[in-house]
Structures are given as structure tokens and as C-alpha cells.
Motif scaffolding. Structure first.
Motif, PDB file in Angstrom:
ATOM      1  N   UNK A   2      31.478   2.974   8.888  1.00 29.64           N
ATOM      2  CA  UNK A   2      31.261   1.536   8.739  1.00 29.64           C
ATOM      3  C   UNK A   2      29.905   1.193   8.136  1.00 29.64           C
ATOM      4  N   UNK A   3      29.067   2.194   7.884  1.00 26.07           N
ATOM      5  CA  UNK A   3      27.762   1.945   7.290  1.00 26.07           C
ATOM      6  C   UNK A   3      26.666   1.683   8.309  1.00 26.07           C
ATOM      7  N   UNK A   4      26.954   1.844   9.579  1.00 27.29           N
ATOM      8  CA  UNK A   4      25.939   1.665  10.623  1.00 27.29           C
ATOM      9  C   UNK A   4      26.203   2.664  11.733  1.00 27.29           C
ATOM     10  N   UNK A   5      25.217   2.869  12.582  1.00 26.31           N
ATOM     11  CA  UNK A   5      25.357   3.766  13.722  1.00 26.31           C
ATOM     12  C   UNK A   5      25.164   2.998  15.029  1.00 26.31           C
ATOM     13  N   UNK A   6      25.762   1.831  15.117  1.00 27.38           N
ATOM     14  CA  UNK A   6      25.657   1.031  16.334  1.00 27.38           C
ATOM     15  C   UNK A   6      26.339   1.772  17.471  1.00 27.38           C
ATOM     16  N   UNK A   7      25.658   1.863  18.605  1.00 19.68           N
ATOM     17  CA  UNK A   7      26.188   2.558  19.776  1.00 19.68           C
ATOM     18  C   UNK A   7      26.673   1.522  20.781  1.00 19.68           C
ATOM     19  N   UNK A   8      27.924   1.673  21.232  1.00 22.02           N
ATOM     20  CA  UNK A   8      28.514   0.751  22.198  1.00 22.02           C
ATOM     21  C   UNK A   8      29.109   1.555  23.344  1.00 22.02           C
ATOM     22  N   UNK A  10      19.151   9.555  22.035  1.00 24.25           N
ATOM     23  CA  UNK A  10      18.203  10.640  21.810  1.00 24.25           C
ATOM     24  C   UNK A  10      18.757  11.648  20.797  1.00 24.25           C
ATOM     25  N   UNK A  11      20.032  11.943  20.916  1.00 23.84           N
ATOM     26  CA  UNK A  11      20.678  12.856  19.972  1.00 23.84           C
ATOM     27  C   UNK A  11      20.624  12.310  18.549  1.00 23.84           C
ATOM     28  N   UNK A  12      20.927  11.032  18.386  1.00 21.50           N
ATOM     29  CA  UNK A  12      20.910  10.425  17.056  1.00 21.50           C
ATOM     30  C   UNK A  12      19.507  10.373  16.488  1.00 21.50           C
ATOM     31  N   UNK A  38      24.729   4.247  31.266  1.00 24.42           N
ATOM     32  CA  UNK A  38      23.421   4.144  30.613  1.00 24.42           C
ATOM     33  C   UNK A  38      22.853   5.532  30.337  1.00 24.42           C
ATOM     34  N   UNK A  39      23.037   6.467  31.270  1.00 22.34           N
ATOM     35  CA  UNK A  39      22.599   7.853  31.020  1.00 22.34           C
ATOM     36  C   UNK A  39      23.274   8.403  29.775  1.00 22.34           C
ATOM     37  N   UNK A  40      24.556   8.123  29.638  1.00 21.56           N
ATOM     38  CA  UNK A  40      25.297   8.589  28.455  1.00 21.56           C
ATOM     39  C   UNK A  40      24.748   7.940  27.186  1.00 21.56           C
ATOM     40  N   UNK A  41      24.498   6.629  27.239  1.00 23.09           N
ATOM     41  CA  UNK A  41      23.959   5.933  26.069  1.00 23.09           C
ATOM     42  C   UNK A  41      22.591   6.480  25.671  1.00 23.09           C
ATOM     43  N   UNK A  42      21.738   6.735  26.649  1.00 17.11           N
ATOM     44  CA  UNK A  42      20.402   7.273  26.356  1.00 17.11           C
ATOM     45  C   UNK A  42      20.510   8.675  25.752  1.00 17.11           C
ATOM     46  N   UNK A  47      19.883  17.621  29.253  1.00 16.91           N
ATOM     47  CA  UNK A  47      20.012  18.534  28.116  1.00 16.91           C
ATOM     48  C   UNK A  47      18.700  19.252  27.789  1.00 16.91           C
ATOM     49  N   UNK A  48      18.846  20.460  27.329  1.00 19.91           N
ATOM     50  CA  UNK A  48      17.706  21.230  26.854  1.00 19.91           C
ATOM     51  C   UNK A  48      17.805  21.406  25.348  1.00 19.91           C
ATOM     52  N   UNK A  49      16.832  22.051  24.786  1.00 24.45           N
ATOM     53  CA  UNK A  49      16.817  22.247  23.337  1.00 24.45           C
ATOM     54  C   UNK A  49      18.044  23.028  22.873  1.00 24.45           C
ATOM     55  N   UNK A  50      18.483  24.022  23.657  1.00 28.04           N
ATOM     56  CA  UNK A  50      19.642  24.804  23.265  1.00 28.04           C
ATOM     57  C   UNK A  50      20.911  23.956  23.222  1.00 28.04           C
ATOM     58  N   UNK A  51      20.987  22.909  24.045  1.00 25.77           N
ATOM     59  CA  UNK A  51      22.146  22.027  24.027  1.00 25.77           C
ATOM     60  C   UNK A  51      22.141  21.153  22.776  1.00 25.77           C
ATOM     61  N   UNK A  52      20.951  20.653  22.402  1.00 22.52           N
ATOM     62  CA  UNK A  52      20.857  19.872  21.168  1.00 22.52           C
ATOM     63  C   UNK A  52      21.185  20.739  19.956  1.00 22.52           C
ATOM     64  N   UNK A  53      20.744  21.992  19.982  1.00 27.86           N
ATOM     65  CA  UNK A  53      21.071  22.897  18.886  1.00 27.86           C
ATOM     66  C   UNK A  53      22.574  23.120  18.790  1.00 27.86           C
TER      67      UNK A  53
END
Length: 112
Positions: free
Chosen positions: A37-43, A106-108, A98-102, A9-15
């Protein structure tokens, strides 16, 4: 369209993703419902089917990721190469997951 750039992803994708999330936050009741749920746990849940395609013997893999218990991304796809073992097929699948999780992490971090 944004998901095709999730591995580089580039900056334009995050935007673009930020604009999408802003839109979704401002339009409750328009068809998407996310619980808080009050948390942002990633699974993530990942699996592979070694040499499952009888024609070309390529493995199929899939994953789905959840943030705060809400499904946010998923994919099911055939590997580009033929895996020599179940372990190799699973390893390739885990690498994609794992690439998806990372990417989500990063987005969060950028958004919050």
C-alpha cells in the motif's frame, strides 16, 4: 519458532527474522501474497473474553497485528491467572498486544 521469543528477543532472533523476511522477499509467488500500500502503518486489534472458560474461569484473549494492511502476527490464548473483572482481563490483553506492537516497531526500525 521465532515467535516464542517475541517478548524478550535477542540479536539472534532478529537475525533469524531478517533471514526469513529476506527469503520471503526473494520468493514471490511461493504461496504468500502481501500487498504494497506504500506505507508501513502498524495496526493491532485486541479483544478478551472475561471468565469465558466455564471450567477454570480464566479469560481468553486474542490479537492480530497488521503491517501495511497485511496480517503478520496473531495469537489466541488463555490468561495464566483468573481476572477479577472485565477491565482486568481487557487490560492484560492490551498489555500483550502492546508488547507485540513494540516488538514489530523495533523490528521495522532495525530492518528499514
Amino acid at each position: 519458532m521465532v515467535s516464542q521469543f517475541m517478548h524478550s528477543p535477542g540479536q539472534e532472533h532478529f537475525n533469524a527474522v531478517y533471514r526469513i523476511l529476506t527469503y520471503l522477499k526473494g520468493t514471490p509467488g511461493r504461496g504468500l501474497l502481501f500487498k504494497n500500500p506504500g506505507h508501513l502503518q502498524v495496526e493491532a486489534y485486541i479483544d478478551a473474553d472475561w471468565a469465558g472458560n466455564v471450567v477454570d474461569r480464566r479469560s481468553t484473549f486474542g490479537y492480530c497485528t497488521f503491517v501495511g494492511g497485511n496480517l503478520v502476527t496473531w495469537q489466541s490464548k488463555k490468561h495464566n491467572v483468573v481476572a477479577r473483572s472485565n477491565a482486568e482481563a481487557e487490560f492484560r490483553s492490551v498489555a500483550h498486544g502492546i508488547c507485540e506492537l513494540l516488538w514489530i516497531k523495533r523490528l521495522l526500525e532495525e530492518c528499514f
